[in-house]
Write a protein that holds these residues in place. Structure first.
Motif, mmCIF file in Angstrom:
data_model
loop_
_atom_site.group_PDB
_atom_site.id
_atom_site.type_symbol
_atom_site.label_atom_id
_atom_site.label_comp_id
_atom_site.label_asym_id
_atom_site.label_seq_id
_atom_site.Cartn_x
_atom_site.Cartn_y
_atom_site.Cartn_z
ATOM 1 N N ARG A 10 0.832 -1.203 0.000
ATOM 2 C CA ARG A 10 0.000 0.000 0.000
ATOM 3 C C ARG A 10 0.866 1.252 0.000
ATOM 4 O O ARG A 10 0.566 2.234 -0.700
ATOM 5 N N ARG A 11 1.917 1.222 0.779
ATOM 6 C CA ARG A 11 2.822 2.375 0.849
ATOM 7 C C ARG A 11 3.483 2.616 -0.505
ATOM 8 O O ARG A 11 3.580 3.758 -0.959
ATOM 9 N N ASN A 12 3.939 1.552 -1.138
ATOM 10 C CA ASN A 12 4.589 1.693 -2.447
ATOM 11 C C ASN A 12 3.623 2.237 -3.490
ATOM 12 O O ASN A 12 3.985 3.087 -4.312
ATOM 13 N N ILE A 13 2.378 1.751 -3.460
ATOM 14 C CA ILE A 13 1.372 2.244 -4.408
ATOM 15 C C ILE A 13 1.115 3.726 -4.177
ATOM 16 O O ILE A 13 1.035 4.521 -5.124
ATOM 17 N N SER A 14 1.007 4.114 -2.898
ATOM 18 C CA SER A 14 0.750 5.523 -2.586
ATOM 19 C C SER A 14 1.927 6.407 -2.956
ATOM 20 O O SER A 14 1.762 7.612 -3.192
ATOM 21 N N ARG A 15 3.125 5.838 -3.033
ATOM 22 C CA ARG A 15 4.296 6.605 -3.469
ATOM 23 C C ARG A 15 4.375 6.695 -4.991
ATOM 24 O O ARG A 15 4.900 7.681 -5.529
ATOM 25 N N ILE A 73 9.885 2.344 -11.624
ATOM 26 C CA ILE A 73 11.329 2.180 -11.810
ATOM 27 C C ILE A 73 12.103 2.895 -10.699
ATOM 28 O O ILE A 73 13.085 2.373 -10.163
ATOM 29 N N GLU A 74 11.622 4.084 -10.360
ATOM 30 C CA GLU A 74 12.295 4.897 -9.343
ATOM 31 C C GLU A 74 12.309 4.204 -7.988
ATOM 32 O O GLU A 74 13.339 4.102 -7.328
ATOM 33 N N ILE A 75 11.167 3.719 -7.569
ATOM 34 C CA ILE A 75 11.027 3.165 -6.217
ATOM 35 C C ILE A 75 11.626 1.771 -6.099
ATOM 36 O O ILE A 75 12.253 1.442 -5.088
ATOM 37 N N PHE A 76 11.480 0.967 -7.130
ATOM 38 C CA PHE A 76 11.924 -0.418 -7.016
ATOM 39 C C PHE A 76 13.332 -0.669 -7.562
ATOM 40 O O PHE A 76 13.865 -1.762 -7.374
ATOM 41 N N TRP A 77 13.920 0.317 -8.221
ATOM 42 C CA TRP A 77 15.254 0.072 -8.773
ATOM 43 C C TRP A 77 16.208 1.248 -8.580
ATOM 44 O O TRP A 77 17.150 1.176 -7.796
ATOM 45 N N LEU A 78 15.939 2.368 -9.275
ATOM 46 C CA LEU A 78 16.913 3.459 -9.295
ATOM 47 C C LEU A 78 17.115 4.115 -7.943
ATOM 48 O O LEU A 78 18.172 4.697 -7.683
ATOM 49 N N GLU A 79 16.121 4.040 -7.063
ATOM 50 C CA GLU A 79 16.247 4.629 -5.729
ATOM 51 C C GLU A 79 17.457 4.060 -4.998
ATOM 52 O O GLU A 79 18.130 4.760 -4.242
ATOM 53 N N LEU A 164 12.159 13.937 3.553
ATOM 54 C CA LEU A 164 11.227 14.358 4.597
ATOM 55 C C LEU A 164 10.450 13.184 5.180
ATOM 56 O O LEU A 164 10.052 13.214 6.339
ATOM 57 N N GLY A 165 10.256 12.154 4.345
ATOM 58 C CA GLY A 165 9.358 11.068 4.719
ATOM 59 C C GLY A 165 8.052 11.276 3.982
ATOM 60 O O GLY A 165 7.500 12.389 3.977
ATOM 61 N N TYR A 166 7.561 10.207 3.331
ATOM 62 C CA TYR A 166 6.363 10.347 2.499
ATOM 63 C C TYR A 166 5.169 10.881 3.295
ATOM 64 O O TYR A 166 4.452 11.768 2.856
ATOM 65 N N GLY A 167 4.966 10.348 4.504
ATOM 66 C CA GLY A 167 3.831 10.776 5.309
ATOM 67 C C GLY A 167 3.915 12.240 5.682
ATOM 68 O O GLY A 167 2.920 12.970 5.656
ATOM 69 N N VAL A 168 5.129 12.708 6.014
ATOM 70 C CA VAL A 168 5.318 14.106 6.381
ATOM 71 C C VAL A 168 5.033 15.010 5.194
ATOM 72 O O VAL A 168 4.348 16.036 5.313
ATOM 73 N N ALA A 221 10.125 -3.819 9.023
ATOM 74 C CA ALA A 221 9.382 -4.085 10.263
ATOM 75 C C ALA A 221 8.488 -2.900 10.623
ATOM 76 O O ALA A 221 7.335 -3.071 11.041
ATOM 77 N N ILE A 222 9.002 -1.690 10.446
ATOM 78 C CA ILE A 222 8.228 -0.492 10.775
ATOM 79 C C ILE A 222 7.075 -0.317 9.801
ATOM 80 O O ILE A 222 5.928 -0.082 10.198
ATOM 81 N N ILE A 223 7.375 -0.447 8.497
ATOM 82 C CA ILE A 223 6.336 -0.267 7.480
ATOM 83 C C ILE A 223 5.237 -1.316 7.617
ATOM 84 O O ILE A 223 4.046 -0.996 7.570
ATOM 85 N N ASN A 224 5.628 -2.580 7.796
ATOM 86 C CA ASN A 224 4.648 -3.667 7.865
ATOM 87 C C ASN A 224 3.766 -3.599 9.099
ATOM 88 O O ASN A 224 2.723 -4.254 9.153
ATOM 89 N N ASN A 225 4.178 -2.803 10.078
ATOM 90 C CA ASN A 225 3.363 -2.650 11.287
ATOM 91 C C ASN A 225 2.816 -1.231 11.432
ATOM 92 O O ASN A 225 2.490 -0.797 12.534
ATOM 93 N N TYR A 226 2.713 -0.533 10.283
ATOM 94 C CA TYR A 226 2.068 0.778 10.208
ATOM 95 C C TYR A 226 2.732 1.850 11.072
ATOM 96 O O TYR A 226 2.097 2.829 11.446
ATOM 97 N N GLY A 227 4.012 1.662 11.391
ATOM 98 C CA GLY A 227 4.714 2.657 12.175
ATOM 99 C C GLY A 227 5.221 3.803 11.311
ATOM 100 O O GLY A 227 5.316 3.696 10.087
ATOM 101 N N GLU A 228 5.537 4.914 11.950
ATOM 102 C CA GLU A 228 6.115 6.078 11.272
ATOM 103 C C GLU A 228 7.354 6.502 12.050
ATOM 104 O O GLU A 228 7.300 6.630 13.276
#
Length: 366
Positions: A10-15, A73-79, A164-168, A221-228
């Motif tokens: 979900r996070r990757n899709i939202s990015r 491409i950006e998120i899964f490779w070039l990043e 900054l962090g996507y959520g921020v 671990a943080i992402i999979n447990n909805y942490g920020e």
């Protein structure tokens, strides 16, 4: 049984979605601007594809998909490929890669768009005559500029989001905390054990590399447990959850053990590279905070409230109780631990600088 998309997916899709939106909006603006400015007159009429409803729909879908592809491409490779370069060098390197990539894409997409306008097969000679005219005209240069501008905006968004962090960043754009709000949140203060000794033994540069690896290994671990991640403070990490996300399925507890597992799996790799396998201790508590944007020279979204000081004090007692994980009984009472965990009461204590006492608990997996 778990259903639906994982938090990481979900996070990757939202990015990725903002890449498509940026490309689509820029494409529309430039498409209509060029159409109005030209007044259907162009320096290269044989190579220009005129704006019809069919062409507009095809162009919109193509630009949207191209933006989403860039995001993927950006998120899964070039990043990761260019992560060790400076911001300027990273963007320049990526733009060089994408320009070559786009040239290939245009060779495919232009003939299709031309065939739609002419209502003939993409293999028809008229299509390729038009394509040749386009390649040798100013419209080709204009297209490259448009792609370059869209690319720069999306890469700039990507870098700002990463720093900054996507959520921020999302909260800044939406103005969620432009006016301070009171909310209930869960906080975990997590501190590396024997960090001073490790730093002295490794030296500044190697210790910094250790911290980068250490923080990175906590990400899933943080992402999979909805942490920020709220803050990195030296070797300490402050992780936060909205009350609902932290309580649901015991995410705030599971996050601690998932991070422990992550480090345990990579203990040999740490020993090989750094000569030490880091471990950590943590404190967990919840309460009300005021959340809002602050700062004149540098904007940040911060939390203020007694819960942060209390959580930090709880974490500081781990050595005294000789445990790695301490939680307030107040938070434990909000969780549904079932038979997955074993709780051990540590008693009631008065935290440093506090008048009231707090009942503490440590938790272990069954």
């Amino acid at each position: 049984m778990k259903t639906g998309l994982s938090p990481k997916t979900r996070r990757n899709i939202s990015r990725i979605i903002p890449f498509g939106v940026i490309w689509l909006l820029v494409g529309w603006i430039i498409l209509f601007t060029q159409e109005v400015a030209s007044g259907s007159q162009t320096s290269n009429p044989n190579g220009t594809i005129h704006l019809t409803l069919e062409v507009f729909v095809f162009a919109s879908i193509s630009v949207l998909l191209l933006g989403l592809l860039v995001g993927f491409i950006e998120i899964f490779w070039l990043e990761n490929v260019f992560s060790n370069r400076s911001l300027a060098k990273e963007i320049a390197s990526k733009m060089g890669f994408y320009i070559l990539f786009f040239l290939g894409v245009m060779i495919v997409l232009y003939p299709i768009a031309a065939s739609i306008e002419l209502d003939v097969s993409p293999l028809d000679a008229k299509v390729w005559e038009k394509f040749t005219e386009w390649l040798t005209g100013m419209d080709f240069i204009s297209t490259l500029v448009t792609l370059g501008f869209s690319l720069f905006l999306s890469l700039f968004y990507s870098e700002i989001s990463e720093n900054l962090g996507y959520g921020v960043l999302t909260n800044f754009f939406t103005g969620k905390y432009h006016i301070p709000v009171e909310e209930k949140r869960i906080f975990m203060f997590l501190d590396m054990k024997s960090s001073t000794t490790i730093a002295e033994n490794l030296g500044h540069i190697s210790y910094f590399e250790l911290l980068k690896t250490y923080y990175s290994d906590f990400s899933d671990a943080i992402i999979n447990n909805y942490g920020e991640v709220y803050q990195y403070i030296g070797d300490e990490i402050v992780i936060s959850w909205t009350y609902e996300n932290g309580i649901k399925n015991n995410h705030c507890i599971n996050c601690f053990f998932a991070m422990k597992d992550s480090l345990a799996k990579k203990a040999k790799a740490y020993q090989t590279k750094f000569g030490v396998a880091p471990t950590f201790k943590a404190g967990l508590h919840y309460g009300k905070v005021t959340t809002g944007e602050i700062g004149a020279l540098k904007k940040e979204i911060i939390f203020t409230g007694d819960v942060l000081n209390t959580t930090a004090r709880i974490q500081g007692l781990c050595n005294s109780y000789q445990v790695d994980f301490i939680i307030s009984q107040e938070l434990v009472s909000q969780l549904n631990l079932k038979n997955d965990f074993v709780t051990t009461a540590l008693g009631t204590t008065q935290l440093r600088g506090k008048e009231e006492t707090v009942e503490l608990v440590t938790i272990a997996r069954v």
